[in-house]
Design an enzyme around this catalytic site. Structure first.
Site, PDB file in Angstrom:
ATOM      1  NE  ARG A 189       0.836 -34.670 145.389  1.00 13.49           N
ATOM      2  CZ  ARG A 189       1.522 -33.650 146.053  1.00 13.49           C
ATOM      3  NH1 ARG A 189       2.745 -33.195 145.453  1.00 13.49           N
ATOM      4  NH2 ARG A 189       1.153 -33.418 147.237  1.00 13.49           N
ATOM      5  CD  GLU A 201      -2.230 -27.710 148.146  1.00 12.16           C
ATOM      6  OE1 GLU A 201      -3.070 -28.760 148.776  1.00 12.16           O
ATOM      7  OE2 GLU A 201      -1.142 -27.473 148.917  1.00 12.16           O
ATOM      8  NE  ARG A 250      -0.878 -30.368 143.785  1.00 17.90           N
ATOM      9  CZ  ARG A 250      -1.037 -30.818 145.190  1.00 17.90           C
ATOM     10  NH1 ARG A 250      -1.368 -31.989 145.592  1.00 17.90           N
ATOM     11  NH2 ARG A 250      -0.562 -29.868 146.015  1.00 17.90           N
ATOM     12  CB  CYS A 309       1.333 -26.197 150.446  1.00 15.40           C
ATOM     13  SG  CYS A 309       1.467 -26.583 152.111  1.00 15.40           S
ATOM     14  CB  THR A 369       4.112 -29.018 152.766  1.00 13.33           C
ATOM     15  OG1 THR A 369       2.991 -29.154 151.942  1.00 13.33           O
ATOM     16  CG2 THR A 369       3.811 -28.679 154.139  1.00 13.33           C
ATOM     17  NE  ARG A 386       0.146 -37.472 148.921  1.00  7.83           N
ATOM     18  CZ  ARG A 386      -0.401 -38.873 149.683  1.00  7.83           C
ATOM     19  NH1 ARG A 386       0.527 -39.561 150.381  1.00  7.83           N
ATOM     20  NH2 ARG A 386      -1.578 -39.238 149.332  1.00  7.83           N
ATOM     21  NE  ARG A 436      -0.166 -37.016 153.239  1.00 11.58           N
ATOM     22  CZ  ARG A 436      -0.340 -36.114 152.384  1.00 11.58           C
ATOM     23  NH1 ARG A 436      -1.051 -36.124 151.480  1.00 11.58           N
ATOM     24  NH2 ARG A 436       0.634 -35.198 152.411  1.00 11.58           N
ATOM     25  CD  GLU A 465      -2.789 -32.686 153.832  1.00  8.87           C
ATOM     26  OE1 GLU A 465      -3.217 -32.620 152.594  1.00  8.87           O
ATOM     27  OE2 GLU A 465      -1.926 -32.060 154.240  1.00  8.87           O
TER      28      GLU A 465
HETATM   29  N1  DAR Z   1      -3.572 -27.944 155.697  1.00  7.57           N
HETATM   30  C1  DAR Z   1      -2.554 -26.958 155.604  1.00  7.57           C
HETATM   31  C2  DAR Z   1      -1.351 -27.378 154.591  1.00  7.57           C
HETATM   32  C3  DAR Z   1      -0.750 -28.683 154.997  1.00  7.57           C
HETATM   33  C4  DAR Z   1       0.040 -29.541 153.780  1.00  7.57           C
HETATM   34  N2  DAR Z   1      -0.884 -30.091 153.034  1.00  7.57           N
HETATM   35  C5  DAR Z   1      -1.238 -29.625 151.700  1.00  7.57           C
HETATM   36  N3  DAR Z   1      -0.648 -28.657 151.267  1.00  7.57           N
HETATM   37  N4  DAR Z   1      -2.194 -30.108 151.147  1.00  7.57           N
HETATM   38  C6  DAR Z   1      -1.849 -26.830 156.888  1.00  7.57           C
HETATM   39  O1  DAR Z   1      -1.145 -25.847 157.119  1.00  7.57           O
HETATM   40  O2  DAR Z   1      -2.143 -27.781 157.778  1.00  7.57           O
END
Ligand code: DAR
Length: 343
Positions: free
Chosen positions: A113, A212, A216, A258, A260, A267, A296, A301
């Site tokens: 994705r 998010e 996506r 985010c 990240t 990903r 994971r 996650e």
């Molecule tokens: N749960 C948030 C974001 C972590 C990264 N994962 C995402 N963006 N889906 C944290 O600060 O742990």
């Protein structure tokens, strides 16, 4: 918050935002607003309300990355483990890679994705209902005009009753309201308004709208033919980027809610059954570390591994090209499958 008090991060929090946002930095940034009016207080709410946040800050628009750069950049360089002189590596080229597991002994499915956000809209945690509906309308129109080869159907979740929605969910063809981290960041606001999913005729490509991130874009298939999944993803991404302006920065790459996910915002991973390696977790972790992969749980996650089915995907998204990510994943999975066979 007032100037001299401690920032209200929980004592147990080990988040990057707690680590890098000093009182001095907070005082420098707290009165700033991005053009959409987004503030640092909004950006860090999730990290304050969720002490177990790993990162704890979300961007509310592409301008957040400049406006709050003094705290976002150190977090980005730390999380993505970047060397000096780092920069987004562009490019999405068709890949040619042998199927990792033609007999499907180990690999249940492959999924790749990318996240994309549209210029001209605030990011998901910072949208009002009209903006979510306007974004959905914009992309719905685009989905309707895809070529025959790429065509599919778009379903707005608000058009479904509970039974229809749950039926889609069970087939993995819908997405639930986000987790509590996303709730604190405003990403779940007004759910399911403006949310929906595009599904290609053969079910291989799915596009989540207003989760998010604005989009996506996902390609997935049973088994371990990473190249097939990657090449299907490239086709739909190219069709969309011909018509849409994505939030992009030459150095940081594609910008996402985010930090990240910035860079390739990709990903790439598999669900893989590792009955032996489950009992040798340190060996599995050593191999994934060596190939810059992350482990994971079965449902992604922050979930547990069920029945020895691991979600293994790339750890790096930025300062590396999408093709290198897929090649590294392929090599790492070959090593994992070899180790599993040896056991
Ligand atoms: N749960 C948030 C974001 C972590 C990264 N994962 C995402 N963006 N889906 C944290 O600060 O742990």
């Amino acid at each position: 918050m007032k100037a001299d008090q401690e920032l209200p991060f929980h004592a147990s929090s080990r988040s990057k935002i707690k680590q890098y946002l000093t009182i001095a930095l907070y005082n420098d940034l707290k009165t700033l607003r991005t053009p959409s009016g987004y503030t640092l207080d909004q950006a860090i709410t999730s990290g304050i309300e969720n002490p177990d946040s790993s990162i704890g800050i979300y961007a509310g628009d592409m301008e957040s990355y400049d406006c709050f750069a003094p705290v976002l950049l150190p977090i980005i360089e730390d999380y993505h483990r970047l060397n000096p002189g780092w920069s987004h590596k562009p490019g999405l080229q068709e890949a040619v890679l042998p199927d990792l597991d033609p007999e499907q002994t180990f690999i249940r499915s492959s999924r790749i994705r990318v996240a994309r956000n549209l210029c001209g809209f605030p990011f998901s945690g910072n949208m009002n209902p009209d903006q979510r509906l306007a974004l959905e309308k914009r992309v719905k129109h685009l989905f309707k005009n895809l070529s025959e080869k790429l065509s599919g159907t778009y379903t707005s979740f608000t058009d479904l009753d509970e039974k229809q929605f749950n039926a889609l969910l069970e087939k993995g063809l819908a997405f639930r309201k986000g987790d509590r981290f996303m709730a604190s960041a405003g990403i779940n606001r007004d759910y399911p308004l403006g949310r929906g999913i595009f599904i290609s005729r053969d079910n291989v490509v799915r596009i989540w709208v207003n989760e998010e991130d604005h989009l996506r874009i996902i390609a997935q298939s049973q088994g371990g033919d990473l190249a097939y999944v990657f090449n299907r993803l490239i086709q739909i991404v190219r069709a969309l980027e011909d018509k849409l302006d994505f939030a992009f920065d030459p150095k940081k790459g594609f910008l996402t809610a985010c930090p990240t996910n910035i860079g390739t915002a990709m990903r790439a991973g598999v669900h893989i059954h590792l009955k032996q390696l489950e009992k040798k977790r340190s060996l599995l972790e050593a191999i994934t570390r060596a190939y810059h992969l992350q482990i994971r749980g079965t449902d992604g996650e922050k979930t547990a591994v069920e029945k020895a089915v691991f979600d293994i995907s790339n750890a790096r998204r930025l300062d590396i090209s999408a093709n290198t990510i897929v090649k590294d994943l392929h090599k790492g999975l070959q090593a994992i499958i070899q180790a599993e066979r040896n056991l």
